[in-house]
Design an enzyme around this catalytic site. Structure first.
Site, PDB file in Angstrom:
ATOM      1  N   CYS A   1      -4.409   0.184   8.680  1.00  0.00           N
ATOM      2  CA  CYS A   1      -4.194  -1.264   8.524  1.00  0.00           C
ATOM      3  C   CYS A   1      -2.885  -1.635   9.217  1.00  0.00           C
ATOM      4  O   CYS A   1      -1.801  -1.547   8.622  1.00  0.00           O
ATOM      5  CB  CYS A   1      -4.149  -1.634   7.047  1.00  0.00           C
ATOM      6  SG  CYS A   1      -5.690  -1.317   6.157  1.00  0.00           S
TER       7      CYS A   1
ATOM      8  N   CYS B   1       0.846  -1.197   0.000  1.00  0.00           N
ATOM      9  CA  CYS B   1       0.000   0.000   0.000  1.00  0.00           C
ATOM     10  C   CYS B   1       0.879   1.244   0.000  1.00  0.00           C
ATOM     11  O   CYS B   1       1.685   1.439   0.925  1.00  0.00           O
ATOM     12  CB  CYS B   1      -0.921  -0.005   1.223  1.00  0.00           C
ATOM     13  SG  CYS B   1      -1.879   1.513   1.425  1.00  0.00           S
TER      14      CYS B   1
ATOM     15  N   GLU C   1     -33.624  -5.610  18.270  1.00  0.00           N
ATOM     16  CA  GLU C   1     -32.588  -4.635  17.917  1.00  0.00           C
ATOM     17  C   GLU C   1     -33.081  -3.248  18.310  1.00  0.00           C
ATOM     18  O   GLU C   1     -34.264  -2.922  18.166  1.00  0.00           O
ATOM     19  CB  GLU C   1     -32.299  -4.708  16.415  1.00  0.00           C
ATOM     20  CG  GLU C   1     -31.503  -3.564  15.832  1.00  0.00           C
ATOM     21  CD  GLU C   1     -30.113  -3.450  16.411  1.00  0.00           C
ATOM     22  OE1 GLU C   1     -29.718  -2.318  16.746  1.00  0.00           O
ATOM     23  OE2 GLU C   1     -29.423  -4.484  16.522  1.00  0.00           O
TER      24      GLU C   1
ATOM     25  N   CYS D   1      -1.259   6.912   6.167  1.00  0.00           N
ATOM     26  CA  CYS D   1      -2.376   6.152   6.743  1.00  0.00           C
ATOM     27  C   CYS D   1      -1.824   4.884   7.365  1.00  0.00           C
ATOM     28  O   CYS D   1      -1.151   4.098   6.696  1.00  0.00           O
ATOM     29  CB  CYS D   1      -3.419   5.807   5.685  1.00  0.00           C
ATOM     30  SG  CYS D   1      -4.794   4.806   6.324  1.00  0.00           S
TER      31      CYS D   1
ATOM     32  N   ASN E   1     -24.981 -11.105  18.905  1.00  0.00           N
ATOM     33  CA  ASN E   1     -23.960 -10.486  18.058  1.00  0.00           C
ATOM     34  C   ASN E   1     -23.785  -9.045  18.521  1.00  0.00           C
ATOM     35  O   ASN E   1     -24.194  -8.104  17.850  1.00  0.00           O
ATOM     36  CB  ASN E   1     -24.397 -10.544  16.587  1.00  0.00           C
ATOM     37  CG  ASN E   1     -23.328 -10.022  15.646  1.00  0.00           C
ATOM     38  OD1 ASN E   1     -22.156  -9.949  15.987  1.00  0.00           O
ATOM     39  ND2 ASN E   1     -23.741  -9.648  14.450  1.00  0.00           N
TER      40      ASN E   1
ATOM     41  N   CYS F   1     -17.003  -9.412  17.462  1.00  0.00           N
ATOM     42  CA  CYS F   1     -15.974  -8.677  16.730  1.00  0.00           C
ATOM     43  C   CYS F   1     -14.847  -8.243  17.659  1.00  0.00           C
ATOM     44  O   CYS F   1     -13.914  -7.568  17.233  1.00  0.00           O
ATOM     45  CB  CYS F   1     -16.579  -7.461  16.038  1.00  0.00           C
ATOM     46  SG  CYS F   1     -17.325  -6.256  17.162  1.00  0.00           S
TER      47      CYS F   1
ATOM     48  N   GLN G   1     -22.248  -5.786   7.907  1.00  0.00           N
ATOM     49  CA  GLN G   1     -20.830  -6.127   7.968  1.00  0.00           C
ATOM     50  C   GLN G   1     -20.099  -5.489   6.789  1.00  0.00           C
ATOM     51  O   GLN G   1     -20.655  -5.305   5.705  1.00  0.00           O
ATOM     52  CB  GLN G   1     -20.654  -7.646   7.923  1.00  0.00           C
ATOM     53  CG  GLN G   1     -21.266  -8.378   9.109  1.00  0.00           C
ATOM     54  CD  GLN G   1     -20.441  -8.240  10.385  1.00  0.00           C
ATOM     55  OE1 GLN G   1     -19.426  -7.549  10.411  1.00  0.00           O
ATOM     56  NE2 GLN G   1     -20.876  -8.901  11.442  1.00  0.00           N
TER      57      GLN G   1
ATOM     58  N   CYS H   1      -7.440   3.553  -2.000  1.00  0.00           N
ATOM     59  CA  CYS H   1      -7.202   2.562  -0.938  1.00  0.00           C
ATOM     60  C   CYS H   1      -7.487   1.149  -1.450  1.00  0.00           C
ATOM     61  O   CYS H   1      -8.592   0.852  -1.923  1.00  0.00           O
ATOM     62  CB  CYS H   1      -8.101   2.877   0.263  1.00  0.00           C
ATOM     63  SG  CYS H   1      -8.060   1.630   1.553  1.00  0.00           S
TER      64      CYS H   1
END
Length: 391
Positions: free
Chosen positions: A14, A3, A267, A11, A310, A337, A211, A87
């Protein structure tokens, strides 16, 4: 993956950029196993890999620069816009829309929001891509000041981005770290993006959580539905259901075996519940509400055979984990997550063991991942602590 933005130091989002993908995947699997080492009998399935590049089907781009020359990307430490239109982790379909979006901003003379001076209009551009390539483009603005100009120049944007199915304005007038506001103004006749995953079509409205990696999400929901089906439940709760990803897949999987299963999703977001209901999968019902409060006030006679959770990154928390420990069913499907908060929740739920676990690499090039676990209530001897509700 290489990258240029990362190599130039502009940046660092990541944090695993440049690390061989196989090494990334093995490291995430090892990290998850360490956190769940108190469950040595768990069956660990091999981690599910993602495409390491162009996997992000959702992009939130901070707008900086000027209306004539806007940047789409992030802000640096000085709150100056850094352009990241190329990106490599963002899908090619979304990247193809960035230049036309920037031209639209210039044509409509929308002033980017200046965080330091607290002036300007346009804060973010949020783009979501469905598996068929259609896009939802949302402009997060402080006010309706630019609405007339945006409507005037919308035909040019739609001509330049023929895949744009939904375009909206989101109003977020406050100067605080909240990505978007409660008011959405559709600019196109359609305000729902259809996201087809296997045999289920998610009806995604603006503001609904989905997601960021559609390919891995599809595998996650499919596998979760298979694990739930193995328990042969008659009733299932899907708490923190969002737009219904898990619950709809569970119901669709059950329908293939014959009618009978009932799935109830809960929810807090009314937008997400409207989206879940729109899918129209038989045997499902969706309600707006807080997952913890819903569980705590539920009638014991109406409780399910399986609970799916979740939660956001903070996890279930003491109250809901405590309710599951006291009142929960024989099986819990927990998708996390943040495996650190998952491990903390498991400490609050000693009556459950991890029966099965698998890492789903939702976020290549970063240290984040999704961890799917199937929890089974332990069968306890009479008098050995709290009585078991295992079936």
């Amino acid at each position: 993956m290489q990258c240029d933005y990362f190599d130039a130091g502009v940046c660092r989002s990541c944090d695993l950029m440049g690390v061989a993908y196989g090494t990334q995947l093995a490291g995430k699997d090892a990290h998850a196993r360490r956190l769940l080492e108190r469950h040595p009998d768990a069956e660990w399935l091999p981690p599910l890999a993602s495409d390491p590049e162009a996997f992000r089907s959702k992009a939130k781009m901070v707008v900086g620069g000027t209306s004539a020359e806007p940047t789409l990307g992030i802000l640096d430490e000085a709150r100056i816009g850094v352009d990241l239109r190329r990106c490599g982790v963002i899908s090619t379909g979304i990247r193809a829309a960035f230049d036309p979006v920037a031209a639209f901003i210039a044509r409509a003379a929308i002033e980017p929001y200046d965080v330091r001076a607290r002036r300007g209009e346009l804060k973010l551009v949020v783009v979501l891509e469905a598996p068929d390539g259609s896009l939802m483009i949302r402009f997060v603005l402080r006010s309706r000041e630019a609405e007339g100009r945006m409507r005037k120049h919308l035909p040019a944007l739609l001509a330049a981005v023929p895949t744009a199915a939904v375009v909206t304005i989101n109003l977020q007038p406050e100067h605080k770290a909240v990505v978007e506001g409660p008011d959405e103004l559709p600019l196109t006749p359609v305000d729902t993006l259809l996201v087809r995953l296997d045999d289920v079509t998610l009806h995604v409205r603006p503001g609904s959580f989905v997601q960021t990696n559609t390919g891995v999400a599809s595998a996650l929901y499919r596998e979760g539905a298979e694990w739930v089906a193995a328990a042969a439940p008659r009733s299932v709760w899907d708490l923190y259901c969002g737009v219904g990803g898990f619950g709809l897949h569970v119901a669709a999987r059950a329908a293939a075996d014959g009618p009978g299963m009932r799935v109830l999703g809960v929810e807090l977001s009314a937008e997400a519940i409207e989206s879940a209901r729109a899918a129209g999968v038989p045997g499902t019902r969706f309600e707006v509400g807080d997952a913890t409060a819903f569980a705590e006030r539920s009638d014991p006679a109406d409780r399910p055979d399986v609970v799916i959770v979740n939660p956001p990154r903070r996890g279930l928390g003491a109250r809901l984990a405590g309710w599951l420990e006291r009142e929960g069913p024989a099986s819990v499907l927990y998708s996390s997550c943040n495996s650190v908060s998952l491990a903390a929740d498991l400490e609050r739920m000693p009556s459950y063991r991890v029966d099965r676990a698998r890492v789903f690499d939702m976020f290549p090039q970063s240290s984040h991942y999704e961890l799917l676990t199937l929890l089974t209530r332990r069968v306890r001897r009479a008098g050995a602590g709290s009585p078991s509700r295992g079936r």
